[in-house]
Design an enzyme around this catalytic site. Sequence first.
Site, PDB file in Angstrom:
ATOM      1  N   ASP A 199       0.849  -1.188   0.000  1.00 22.48           N
ATOM      2  CA  ASP A 199       0.000   0.000   0.000  1.00 22.48           C
ATOM      3  C   ASP A 199       0.885   1.238   0.000  1.00 22.48           C
ATOM      4  OD1 ASP A 199       0.855   0.434   2.650  1.00 22.48           O
ATOM      5  OD2 ASP A 199      -1.146   0.186   3.525  1.00 22.48           O
ATOM      6  N   HIS A 200       0.295   2.371   0.332  1.00 22.29           N
ATOM      7  CA  HIS A 200       0.988   3.660   0.283  1.00 22.29           C
ATOM      8  C   HIS A 200       2.157   3.785   1.258  1.00 22.29           C
ATOM      9  CE1 HIS A 200      -2.553   3.789   2.909  1.00 22.29           C
ATOM     10  NE2 HIS A 200      -1.770   4.461   3.734  1.00 22.29           N
ATOM     11  N   CYS A 241       2.711  -3.161   4.283  1.00 18.87           N
ATOM     12  CA  CYS A 241       1.827  -2.054   4.652  1.00 18.87           C
ATOM     13  C   CYS A 241       2.409  -1.405   5.899  1.00 18.87           C
ATOM     14  CB  CYS A 241       0.368  -2.485   4.818  1.00 18.87           C
ATOM     15  SG  CYS A 241      -0.080  -3.370   6.313  1.00 18.87           S
ATOM     16  N   GLY A 242       1.748  -0.410   6.421  1.00 25.07           N
ATOM     17  CA  GLY A 242       2.301   0.345   7.542  1.00 25.07           C
ATOM     18  C   GLY A 242       2.678  -0.509   8.733  1.00 25.07           C
ATOM     19  N   GLY A 270       2.023  -3.883   8.747  1.00 24.23           N
ATOM     20  CA  GLY A 270       2.171  -5.250   8.273  1.00 24.23           C
ATOM     21  C   GLY A 270       0.986  -6.127   8.638  1.00 24.23           C
ATOM     22  N   GLY A 310      -2.584  -5.520   8.578  1.00 26.66           N
ATOM     23  CA  GLY A 310      -3.757  -5.559   7.712  1.00 26.66           C
ATOM     24  C   GLY A 310      -3.545  -6.400   6.473  1.00 26.66           C
ATOM     25  N   HIS A 333      10.428 -23.141  10.404  1.00 25.35           N
ATOM     26  CA  HIS A 333       9.476 -23.842  11.267  1.00 25.35           C
ATOM     27  C   HIS A 333       8.034 -23.811  10.766  1.00 25.35           C
ATOM     28  CE1 HIS A 333      12.212 -23.467  15.069  1.00 25.35           C
ATOM     29  NE2 HIS A 333      12.811 -24.065  14.049  1.00 25.35           N
ATOM     30  N   ARG A 361       9.503 -32.520  12.608  1.00 26.58           N
ATOM     31  CA  ARG A 361       8.447 -32.294  13.590  1.00 26.58           C
ATOM     32  C   ARG A 361       7.561 -31.102  13.236  1.00 26.58           C
ATOM     33  NH1 ARG A 361      12.845 -29.528  15.928  1.00 26.58           N
ATOM     34  NH2 ARG A 361      12.259 -27.639  17.055  1.00 26.58           N
ATOM     35  N   ARG A 376       2.741 -29.991  12.281  1.00 24.45           N
ATOM     36  CA  ARG A 376       2.098 -28.766  12.765  1.00 24.45           C
ATOM     37  C   ARG A 376       1.604 -27.917  11.606  1.00 24.45           C
ATOM     38  NH1 ARG A 376       7.282 -28.060  16.606  1.00 24.45           N
ATOM     39  NH2 ARG A 376       6.729 -29.718  18.076  1.00 24.45           N
TER      40      ARG A 376
END
Length: 143
Positions: A8-9, A65-66, A68, A70, A98, A132, A136
Amino acid sequence: MNIAIGNDHAGPDYKKAIVDMLQSKGHNVTNYGTDTTDSVDYPDFGHPVATDVESKKADFGIVICGSGNGINMTVNKHQGVRSALCWTKEIATLARQHNDANIISIPARFTSIPQAVEMVDAFLSTAFEGGRHANRVNKIACQ
């Protein structure tokens, strides 16, 4: 490698530095981000990145983004996407090792451009450890 990037901006300068580094290493980059600081909506730039990763058109994605947050929430709505919000090289490395993350989300207002470039480089050059961690990771997707 094929890499999709969207921002974004808050991220045009970050994107430029990251794309320059990626292209210097021979990667193909698809730019879905804005190139201006005019206010825009981050989902408009995150969804195309996630779609490319989801469809395997891109090997990895980068979103900015600003905070991160959103854009990270946006791309994680896509099945098959595992996006990690990273603010250090070490976290970016662990996200790959991981969690088998396939998109890195960068908070432009909380990292420097050199730090962002370093995180992307570490992210892309780190392999998933499997073992492992694989069990997960296989439990992450909703089905």
